[in-house]
Each structure stands twice: as structure tokens, then as C-alpha cells.
Design a protein around this motif. Structure first.
Motif, PDB file in Angstrom:
ATOM      1  N   GLN A 148      11.052   8.700  -7.530  1.00  0.00           N
ATOM      2  CA  GLN A 148      10.371   7.627  -6.809  1.00  0.00           C
ATOM      3  C   GLN A 148      11.317   6.941  -5.833  1.00  0.00           C
ATOM      4  O   GLN A 148      10.923   6.539  -4.740  1.00  0.00           O
ATOM      5  N   ALA A 149      12.588   6.782  -6.236  1.00  0.00           N
ATOM      6  CA  ALA A 149      13.554   6.180  -5.317  1.00  0.00           C
ATOM      7  C   ALA A 149      13.720   7.041  -4.066  1.00  0.00           C
ATOM      8  O   ALA A 149      13.839   6.523  -2.946  1.00  0.00           O
ATOM      9  N   LEU A 150      13.730   8.376  -4.250  1.00  0.00           N
ATOM     10  CA  LEU A 150      13.827   9.267  -3.093  1.00  0.00           C
ATOM     11  C   LEU A 150      12.586   9.161  -2.218  1.00  0.00           C
ATOM     12  O   LEU A 150      12.676   9.107  -0.985  1.00  0.00           O
ATOM     13  N   VAL A 151      11.410   9.108  -2.848  1.00  0.00           N
ATOM     14  CA  VAL A 151      10.169   8.961  -2.086  1.00  0.00           C
ATOM     15  C   VAL A 151      10.168   7.659  -1.304  1.00  0.00           C
ATOM     16  O   VAL A 151       9.748   7.607  -0.145  1.00  0.00           O
ATOM     17  N   ASP A 152      10.665   6.590  -1.934  1.00  0.00           N
ATOM     18  CA  ASP A 152      10.729   5.297  -1.247  1.00  0.00           C
ATOM     19  C   ASP A 152      11.582   5.380   0.014  1.00  0.00           C
ATOM     20  O   ASP A 152      11.218   4.849   1.065  1.00  0.00           O
ATOM     21  N   THR A 186       0.801  -1.221   0.000  1.00  0.00           N
ATOM     22  CA  THR A 186       0.000   0.000   0.000  1.00  0.00           C
ATOM     23  C   THR A 186       0.836   1.274   0.000  1.00  0.00           C
ATOM     24  O   THR A 186       0.288   2.347  -0.223  1.00  0.00           O
ATOM     25  N   CYS A 187       2.130   1.180   0.237  1.00  0.00           N
ATOM     26  CA  CYS A 187       2.945   2.389   0.314  1.00  0.00           C
ATOM     27  C   CYS A 187       4.394   2.022   0.031  1.00  0.00           C
ATOM     28  O   CYS A 187       4.745   0.860  -0.163  1.00  0.00           O
ATOM     29  N   ALA A 188       5.245   3.050   0.010  1.00  0.00           N
ATOM     30  CA  ALA A 188       6.659   2.828  -0.279  1.00  0.00           C
ATOM     31  C   ALA A 188       7.357   2.037   0.822  1.00  0.00           C
ATOM     32  O   ALA A 188       8.368   1.379   0.564  1.00  0.00           O
ATOM     33  N   SER A 189       6.834   2.090   2.042  1.00  0.00           N
ATOM     34  CA  SER A 189       7.409   1.261   3.101  1.00  0.00           C
ATOM     35  C   SER A 189       7.254  -0.210   2.770  1.00  0.00           C
ATOM     36  O   SER A 189       8.157  -1.018   3.020  1.00  0.00           O
ATOM     37  N   CYS A 190       6.101  -0.563   2.195  1.00  0.00           N
ATOM     38  CA  CYS A 190       5.899  -1.955   1.772  1.00  0.00           C
ATOM     39  C   CYS A 190       6.890  -2.330   0.683  1.00  0.00           C
ATOM     40  O   CYS A 190       7.442  -3.435   0.676  1.00  0.00           O
ATOM     41  N   VAL A 191       7.126  -1.415  -0.257  1.00  0.00           N
ATOM     42  CA  VAL A 191       8.071  -1.686  -1.339  1.00  0.00           C
ATOM     43  C   VAL A 191       9.456  -1.959  -0.785  1.00  0.00           C
ATOM     44  O   VAL A 191      10.115  -2.943  -1.155  1.00  0.00           O
ATOM     45  N   GLY A 192       9.910  -1.105   0.119  1.00  0.00           N
ATOM     46  CA  GLY A 192      11.228  -1.313   0.707  1.00  0.00           C
ATOM     47  C   GLY A 192      11.322  -2.599   1.494  1.00  0.00           C
ATOM     48  O   GLY A 192      12.345  -3.294   1.460  1.00  0.00           O
ATOM     49  N   ARG A 193      10.235  -2.964   2.177  1.00  0.00           N
ATOM     50  CA  ARG A 193      10.250  -4.194   2.973  1.00  0.00           C
ATOM     51  C   ARG A 193      10.333  -5.431   2.068  1.00  0.00           C
ATOM     52  O   ARG A 193      11.079  -6.377   2.346  1.00  0.00           O
ATOM     53  N   VAL A 213      10.988  -3.630  -6.906  1.00  0.00           N
ATOM     54  CA  VAL A 213       9.559  -3.795  -6.683  1.00  0.00           C
ATOM     55  C   VAL A 213       8.857  -2.512  -7.106  1.00  0.00           C
ATOM     56  O   VAL A 213       9.271  -1.423  -6.714  1.00  0.00           O
ATOM     57  N   ASN A 214       7.813  -2.657  -7.917  1.00  0.00           N
ATOM     58  CA  ASN A 214       7.052  -1.515  -8.397  1.00  0.00           C
ATOM     59  C   ASN A 214       5.669  -1.554  -7.774  1.00  0.00           C
ATOM     60  O   ASN A 214       4.941  -2.541  -7.926  1.00  0.00           O
ATOM     61  N   LEU A 215       5.312  -0.487  -7.063  1.00  0.00           N
ATOM     62  CA  LEU A 215       4.028  -0.449  -6.358  1.00  0.00           C
ATOM     63  C   LEU A 215       2.854  -0.309  -7.316  1.00  0.00           C
ATOM     64  O   LEU A 215       1.796  -0.895  -7.102  1.00  0.00           O
TER      65      LEU A 215
END
Length: 540
Positions: free
Chosen positions: A418-422, A24-31, A47-49
Motif C-alpha cells: 500500500q505504501a508503494l501504491v500511495d 478518494t484515492c492515494a493522492s488524497c492520503v499523501g496530501r 492516514v488510512n483511506l
């Protein structure tokens, strides 16, 4: 040498693409990325959200281990049925042998083989190559079955159902939240509203009404945040759902105390925050709805490109012309094309002349003449004459298939912003939680009596203030206007690659050009959340 060295290195690496649900968010992507990178053999994991896909590159990748890592991180890998065409089966024993071979493949949850149709339907997360290899080891030949033209897309149906559910929940939440916002914020912003509430139902009854409406919002449309947020918090892996769940729970719980046990609170802190909890849930749900729409646009280009492919081809086999699925066309086959048909694969004309509409590839609105020796491209539309051509590129080697792969690669890539936002949003939730805990500790140690009460009040204030920050960018996202900061960048990137391919003769209305943008970005500047209320600044 500078050209061939990277190609030689790339052949040593494998690539696995896995669909991921629940992010649901960039935290999920990083995890998810960290979980995948911890698997042995993984070189890179992206990983692409927006597309809900993970692309993993590395030598000797174990798909089962990758799927397990994603599931251990708290996310789901959807199981989609795979149809296989099997050759060589003659009896029920063959069916049982193939089923046992398929079920032994890691990631397979169910396998059903039909002897009459010579088809196998496999459900699970196993790789197609692993399934075909298992059948080959059992002594049979298998290939991916060509999908029928009228088959429904279960992924599209699921996304449509999700969007419909979100639309319903947003409508319900907005209808329940509007009276709460008017009663609470209207009383602070407009004097006559405050006097009308006091002179009619009274402030205490107003709080009771807000309690009832907010409870309906949190336990109805907002229940999804608690079902996902608190388990993630228990795993010490909080995400945006966790922040929404904790923030709204803090606002709601504090308001409950102020409504039903006001004597517990210190003097000067008696206020309710029902409207904060309700508005936050409504805004985040609105963001999820816009997110679902953006995801639908993201895959629109691929669907339209795939729709340009021919389903069957007439091939000269053993002196006779037979109609076969386009997946069975091999390089060197002689293919016949009639007027009005699509060219099934790439090739070179061997006999006959015609005019072909190549606007799908070149954008040229006028048909192009084809004579013996002229190249033809799969997906283009034959106009007037009939001709035969020799296939030179089939399957994934055709120009149309390469275009589809390029669009998929563009949708799966990440923008630098997007990488910065992540990176920012990955730390946003833990930092907010830590600040709330630090605030409580400082007030508990150094605050005046009652220190415990003041500590709880100010810790809750941090959570209440931080929770809308997760959605306050809603008015500033220019294209998708998504109130979820972690989703805005990938949605804009996905929508930017949502091209609408159209051919002049068979690809839709007015398709003279090669491709058309599915929509134009609309740059708007919004308000971005609620304006600060000076009358409420005394609360903490």
C-alpha cells in the motif's frame, strides 16, 4: 534495558486520532499526511483511506491545528456529538457556566447542557480530554457518558445512505452508458451493427443520441467528480477526481466539436468519444460503490466486538447490590453475576462456582468451570451458577478492550504494497497533466499547420488515454474488484481485518470458534478495461 527504554520514550509522545472525509484515492492520503506533518509537534502522521482515519503521534499535539491543516488541504473532519455526564450542577447559572467553558474549547461548534439529566451534548472536533478538562476548570466533574444499547450509530447510517446513493447512481449511469457503448463500440467491433446504424438512424443522428445520453451521465451521476475535481485542480492539488473530471471533459468537449463544428478539426481526426466519457464515469462509480461496501466490512469486526461487552453490572456498594453502567465499575469492586449474563469486566472469583462459556476468547466450545480464585474475562457468558468476583481490570484495561484496540491498530496500519501504491498514485495525476501540457507545447512549436489544432487534439488524446488508466485495474483487483487503483490495496487490507467474532452462547449462529472471517477472498482474473480497437488506432 533494551525493553524499558522504548516504553519510557513512548510516554513522552501523545497520539491523536482524527476522522477525515472526502478522500478518494492515494493522492488524497499523501496530501493529508503532508499537511499533518507540516504542523509543529507532529512526529509521524499515518492516514488510512479504508478506515478514513488519521493517526498523529508527537509531543504536545494541538488538535485544533491538526484539524485546520486537514481542512486547509481541502478535506473535511466530521463533527460527531459527544455526550458527557456532569456532576455538581445545581442551577441554571451552572448550566451557563459549563456551556461557556465548553464553547471556549477550540473545535467546539455547539454545546448544550441539560440540568435535569446532568448531560452535555457537544458537537465539533474537540478532543474528549480537552472537554473534560474545560469542565474541570469551571469547577465541575465530567466523564464520558455511557452509550445506550439501542442508540443508533450515525456513522453507520451515513455510510448506508452513501452506499444506497452510489448504488442508484451506478444503476442510472449503466443504463444510460450501455446504449452509447453499443452504438459506438459495437459499430466498430461488429459489422452488422454498423450497417444497422447507418441504414436506420444514420451516423450523425447516432452521434446526437450519444451526446444526449452522455450529457445525462456527466451532469447526473458524474457531477460529483466535477464538484470535487475542478476545485482541487484550482488549488494546484489535483487528485483522481481531477483526472476523471479533466479526462471526461476533454473527451466530451472534443466530441462536441466533432458533432456540431466538424470543420474546426483537421482532416482525419473527425471522431467522437462520448462512450469513453460515459464508460469512465460508470466504472469509477462502480469502484466507489465497491469501496463503500469494503469500508462497511472494515468496521464490522469492531462493531461485533463492542457488542460482546456488557452494558451494566451489579456491584456491591455500601453493603447493597446496585446496578451501575459498566463504565462506572472500579478495580476492587465486588461484582455479582447471575446465570445467563455476560461477565462485565475482568476479575477473580471470590464466592460461588459456575461454568462459563469462554469460546469468545479461547475458541473452546465447552464451558470452563470457575471456582474461588479462578480468573474471569469480561464479555464471556456465565452458564449455570451464580458467583461473585472482584474486578481486577476495567475499562480500557480489560482483555476485550485490548482486543478491540489491536483490531483497530491492524485496520489503521498500512501494508508495504500500500505504501508503494500511495507513492505511485500520488504522482500519477500530476505526471499525466504535465505530459498533456508537454504534448500540446511540442505540437504547437514543432507541429505542422494548423499547429494549434493538432496540439489540442493530441493533448486531449493523452488525457483520454490516461483517464481510463485510473480505473483500468478494475479487472485485476482480485478481492474487491475495485476499479480505483488508489483504493484497491487499503480496501483489501481493511477487508482482511474484518473478522466476525462470535461466542457459542450469545454471539450469533454457529459460533464455536473464536473468530470467523467475514468473507473469504475470491481470486479472480478479470479483463481490466476495454480491449484495444484496431479500427480506431488511426484517430491520432
Amino acid at each position: 534495558m533494551n525493553i524499558h527504554a522504548p516504553q519510557a520514550a513512548s510516554t513522552e509522545l501523545g497520539k491523536v486520532v482524527i476522522d477525515v472525509e472526502g478522500m478518494t484515492c492515494a493522492s488524497c492520503v499523501g496530501r493529508v499526511e503532508r499537511a499533518l506533518q507540516s504542523v509543529p509537534g507532529v512526529r509521524t502522521a499515518a492516514v488510512n483511506l479504508a478506515t478514513e482515519r488519521a493517526e498523529i503521534i508527537g509531543p504536545a499535539l494541538d488538535r485544533a491545528a491538526l484539524v485546520k491543516a486537514i481542512e486547509d488541504a481541502g478535506y473535511d473532519v466530521p463533527t460527531r456529538p459527544v455526550d458527557l455526564a456532569i456532576e455538581g450542577m445545581t442551577c441554571a447559572s451552572c448550566v451557563a457556566r459549563v456551556e461557556r467553558a465548553l464553547k471556549a474549547v477550540p473545535g467546539v461548534t455547539a454545546a448544550s447542557v441539560n440540568l435535569a439529566t446532568e448531560r452535555a451534548t457537544v458537537t465539533g472536533t474537540a478532543d474528549l480530554a480537552a472537554l473534560i478538562g474545560a469542565i474541570a476548570d469551571a469547577g465541575y466533574e465530567a466523564r464520558a457518558a455511557a452509550a445506550s444499547a439501542d442508540s443508533a450509530d450515525p456513522s453507520a447510517e451515513k455510510k448506508a445512505a452513501e452506499e444506497a446513493l452510489l448504488r442508484r447512481d451506478v444503476t442510472i449511469a449503466a443504463a444510460l452508458t450501455l446504449p452509447v457503448a453499443v452504438l459506438e463500440m459495437g459499430a466498430h467491433l461488429v459489422t452488422w451493427i454498423h450497417m444497422a446504424v447507418v441504414n436506420t438512424i444514420g451516423m450523425q443522428n447516432s452521434w446526437y443520441l450519444q451526446f444526449a445520453l452522455t450529457t445525462a451521465v456527466l451532469l447526473g451521476p458524474g457531477l460529483r467528480f466535477y464538484r470535487k475535481g475542478f476545485p482541487a485542480l484550482a488549488r494546484l492539488a489535483p487528485d483522481m477526481n481531477s483526472l476523471v473530471a479533466v479526462g471526461t471533459s476533454a473527451a466530451y468537449g472534443y466530441s462536441l466539436v466533432a458533432t456540431f463544428a466538424p470543420a474546426v478539426l483537421p482532416e482525419g481526426t473527425l471522431n467522437v468519444y462520448y462512450e469513453a466519457a460515459a464508460v469512465i464515469v460508470t466504472l469509477i462509480l462502480l469502484g466507489r460503490l465497491l469501496e463503500a461496501r469494503a469500508k462497511g466490512r472494515t468496521s464490522e469486526a469492531i462493531k461485533r466486538l463492542v457488542g460482546l461487552q456488557a452494558k451494566t453490572a451489579r456491584v456491591l456498594r455500601n453493603g447493597e447490590v446496585v446496578e451501575v453502567p459498566v463504565a462506572e465499575v472500579r478495580p476492587g469492586d465486588v461484582v455479582e453475576v447471575r446465570p445467563g449474563e455476560r461477565v462485565p469486566v475482568d476479575g477473580e472469583v471470590t464466592e460461588g462456582t459456575s461454568w462459563i462459556d469462554e469460546s469468545m476468547i479461547s475458541g473452546e466450545p465447552l464451558p470452563v468451570e470457575k471456582t474461588p480464585g479462578s480468573p474471569v474475562t469480561g464479555g464471556t457468558v456465565n452458564q449455570t451458577g451464580a458467583f461473585s468476583f472482584r474486578a481486577t481490570a476495567v475499562g480500557e484495561a480489560t482483555m476485550l478492550a485490548q482486543i478491540i484496540r489491536m483490531v483497530e491498530a491492524a485496520q489503521g496500519g498500512k501494508l508495504p504494497i500500500q505504501a508503494l501504491v500511495d507513492r505511485v498514485t500520488m504522482w500519477f495525476v500530476p505526471v499525466v497533466m504535465a505530459l498533456a501540457a508537454l504534448t500540446f507545447a511540442v505540437w504547437l512549436i514543432f507541429g505542422p499547420d494548423p499547429a494549434l489544432t493538432f496540439g489540442l487534439v493530441n493533448a486531449v488524446a493523452v488525457l483520454i488515454i490516461a483517464c481510463p488508466c485510473a480505473g483500468r485495474e478494475g479487472g485485476r483487483v482480485r478481492q474487491d474488484r475495485n476499479p480505483d487503483r488508489g483504493q484497491a490495496a487499503p480496501d483489501r487490507h481493511g477487508a482482511g481485518t474484518g473478522l466476525r467474532p462470535r461466542s457459542r452462547s450469545g454471539g450469533g449462529r454457529g459460533g464455536r470458534g473464536q473468530v470467523r472471517a467475514s468473507h473469504r477472498p475470491r481470486h479472480r482474473r478479470g479483463g481490466g478495461g476495454r480491449r484495444p480497437d484496431p479500427s480506431r488506432s488511426h484517430r491520432f
